[in-house]
Design a protein around this motif. Structure first.
Motif, short mmCIF file in Angstrom:
data_model
loop_
_atom_site.label_atom_id
_atom_site.label_comp_id
_atom_site.label_asym_id
_atom_site.label_seq_id
_atom_site.Cartn_x
_atom_site.Cartn_y
_atom_site.Cartn_z
N GLU A 1 22.65 15.32 39.01
CA GLU A 1 22.41 14.31 40.21
C GLU A 1 22.51 12.36 39.73
OE1 GLU A 1 17.57 15.06 39.35
OE2 GLU A 1 17.77 13.05 38.76
N GLN A 2 23.49 12.51 38.71
CA GLN A 2 23.88 11.31 38.35
C GLN A 2 24.68 10.84 39.96
OE1 GLN A 2 24.23 9.34 35.28
NE2 GLN A 2 22.39 10.41 35.03
N SER A 3 25.59 12.06 40.17
CA SER A 3 26.59 11.69 41.57
C SER A 3 26.53 12.30 43.00
CB SER A 3 28.23 11.97 40.49
OG SER A 3 27.89 13.54 40.48
N ARG A 4 24.90 13.34 42.37
CA ARG A 4 24.70 14.32 43.66
C ARG A 4 23.72 14.22 44.29
NH1 ARG A 4 30.76 17.30 42.29
NH2 ARG A 4 30.31 15.85 40.53
N LYS A 5 22.59 14.91 45.46
CA LYS A 5 22.02 15.07 45.80
C LYS A 5 21.28 15.66 44.23
CE LYS A 5 20.36 16.78 49.76
NZ LYS A 5 19.90 18.60 49.65
N PRO A 6 20.32 15.43 44.31
CA PRO A 6 19.39 16.62 43.28
C PRO A 6 18.41 17.88 43.82
CG PRO A 6 18.02 14.69 43.46
CD PRO A 6 19.53 14.71 44.70
N LEU A 7 19.38 18.78 43.09
CA LEU A 7 18.84 20.50 43.48
C LEU A 7 16.97 20.61 43.34
CD1 LEU A 7 21.08 21.75 40.85
CD2 LEU A 7 21.40 22.03 43.49
N GLU A 8 16.59 21.13 44.05
CA GLU A 8 15.42 22.03 43.82
C GLU A 8 14.87 22.54 42.82
OE1 GLU A 8 12.99 20.79 45.72
OE2 GLU A 8 14.95 19.53 46.68
N LYS A 9 14.05 22.63 41.83
CA LYS A 9 12.87 23.27 41.32
C LYS A 9 13.92 24.80 41.13
CE LYS A 9 9.44 25.22 38.39
NZ LYS A 9 7.65 24.27 38.23
N ASP A 10 13.55 25.53 42.38
CA ASP A 10 13.52 26.72 42.67
C ASP A 10 14.63 27.42 43.15
OD1 ASP A 10 13.59 25.94 44.73
OD2 ASP A 10 13.43 27.53 45.89
N GLU A 11 15.79 26.18 43.54
CA GLU A 11 17.25 26.47 43.28
C GLU A 11 18.19 26.48 41.29
OE1 GLU A 11 20.16 23.68 45.93
OE2 GLU A 11 17.93 22.69 45.74
N ILE A 12 17.53 25.57 41.09
CA ILE A 12 17.50 25.14 39.72
C ILE A 12 17.52 26.86 39.11
CG2 ILE A 12 17.51 24.16 37.09
CD1 ILE A 12 16.96 21.93 38.90
N SER A 13 16.38 27.07 39.17
CA SER A 13 15.68 28.31 38.68
C SER A 13 16.52 29.21 39.37
CB SER A 13 14.42 28.72 38.89
OG SER A 13 14.30 29.57 39.35
N LYS A 14 17.28 29.66 40.31
CA LYS A 14 18.13 30.75 41.08
C LYS A 14 18.91 30.34 40.45
CE LYS A 14 15.93 32.94 44.37
NZ LYS A 14 15.26 31.98 45.41
N LEU A 15 20.11 28.98 40.27
CA LEU A 15 21.37 28.76 39.56
C LEU A 15 21.10 29.17 38.10
CD1 LEU A 15 21.97 25.77 41.21
CD2 LEU A 15 22.84 27.81 41.18
#
Lengths: 191, 191
Positions: free
Chosen positions: A165-179
């Motif tokens: 998120e320094q340079s791009r749209k922040p990821l959602e919590k469950d997106e992060i979890s999936k990744l």
DNA sequence: TTATGACCATTTTTCAAAATCGGTCATTTC
DNA sequence: GAAATGACCGATTTTGAAAAATGGTCATAA
């Protein structure tokens, strides 16, 4: 009002560290906030750094407790690791003291603060390491070096939450979890 | 001696940037090293930053070429990604100019240098992204967001090569390669 | 015995003068 | 007359010494 002077000092110092950081907090300031003479601080704490250590040690304990509270014996290794890391990094983002100290690390690099950061990282890595060891023993995951793996997991999480998120749209919590699950747990391979 | 003045200037500037970094390189210094008058530099380059950009753009091209040279159609996605990232980070460690600029980024944070770093990261991510997309199309790896995945791969590599050795014994090249394969490609899961 | 704040040595901040820098352009060079 | 130059300019950075502030002490007060 002047009941437990030690507690008053810790409260005052915590407030000041949270507001101004380590470097910009003066012992005079803390004494005034705590309603004690400056000399009194030195009857409880050897110096500024020890006062700071007392406070951040408590903070680290709290973080660990928060992580441990979210641990669930019945869930998978992946679920538990994910929860633990999420709790810890959420803690970072929500507590004024950690926010301020992260800022001070980046902007000034005060030695005492750098030391705290290392201690914090080491604590997190150790905690994840334990979860990992258990999972390895249970045969839930492959044999691997738990220290390096814990380190990598933390760095991955930081990359996904903070660096991305320094340079791009922040990821959602469950997106992060999936990744997290995809990269570390399942792997990219189709074979 | 005064054959291609433009080349002389670029050579001199590269030397000075490598030795002293962007900020500590003066246009007078470059002019002297290049055996030209200061005004001459401005007939070829609009200003200091453009001279710098000319040089680092070339550097990035070289890095990309090095990475591409190590690409082998017949190898697996994992092998190619691993080679590419290794080449790129080895390049970083070996070229005086990149070493100096990394130092300047950390210690001073000169804007022009930060911009270069972002450009560099973006280039690497894009390159890995392409390798990933090909592998996805071939069905060699799972469906995934190529941008995030490339980003994560780079961060993992940096963690293993640079961050780990901040506080622990550096990992061997083939250790790193193995870990990279384990975490990103195979995954930890036994199921 | 415990608490205190005036005091001390050291470090940090201030601020104005001096030096340096990136960039220009009238003059010189070929 | 086109290309090269370096003295020069306004702006920024560095310097250094004086002033202020800070962490820590300790003789005195409570």
């Amino acid at each position: 009002m002047a009941k437990d002077r030690r507690q008053m000092i810790i409260q005052a110092a915590t407030k000041s560290f949270s507001l101004f950081g380590y470097k910009a907090t003066t012992m005079d300031q803390v004494a005034k906030l705590a309603n004690v003479g400056k000399g009194t601080i030195y009857t409880f704490f050897k110096n500024k750094e020890e006062l700071f250590n007392e406070i951040v040690t408590e903070l680290i304990k709290e973080m660990k407790a928060t992580a441990e509270a979210s641990f669930d014996e019945n869930l998978s290794f992946y679920e538990n690791a994910n929860r633990a890391l999420f709790q810890i990094l959420a803690f970072r983002k929500e507590h004024q003291l950690t926010i301020k100290l992260f800022q001070e690390e980046r902007e000034i690099g005060t030695p005492a603060v750098l030391e705290f950061m290392e201690r914090l990282e080491q604590t997190v890595v150790n905690y994840i390491k334990n979860i990992l060891q258990t999972a390895i023993d249970k045969g839930e995951i492959k044999q691997c070096n738990p220290e390096i793996t814990a380190f990598v997991m933390l760095k991955l999480y930081i990359a996904l939450i903070f660096d991305w998120e320094q340079s791009r749209k922040p990821l959602e919590k469950d997106e992060i979890s999936k990744l997290f699950e995809l990269y570390i747990f399942k792997g990219l391979s189709n074979r």
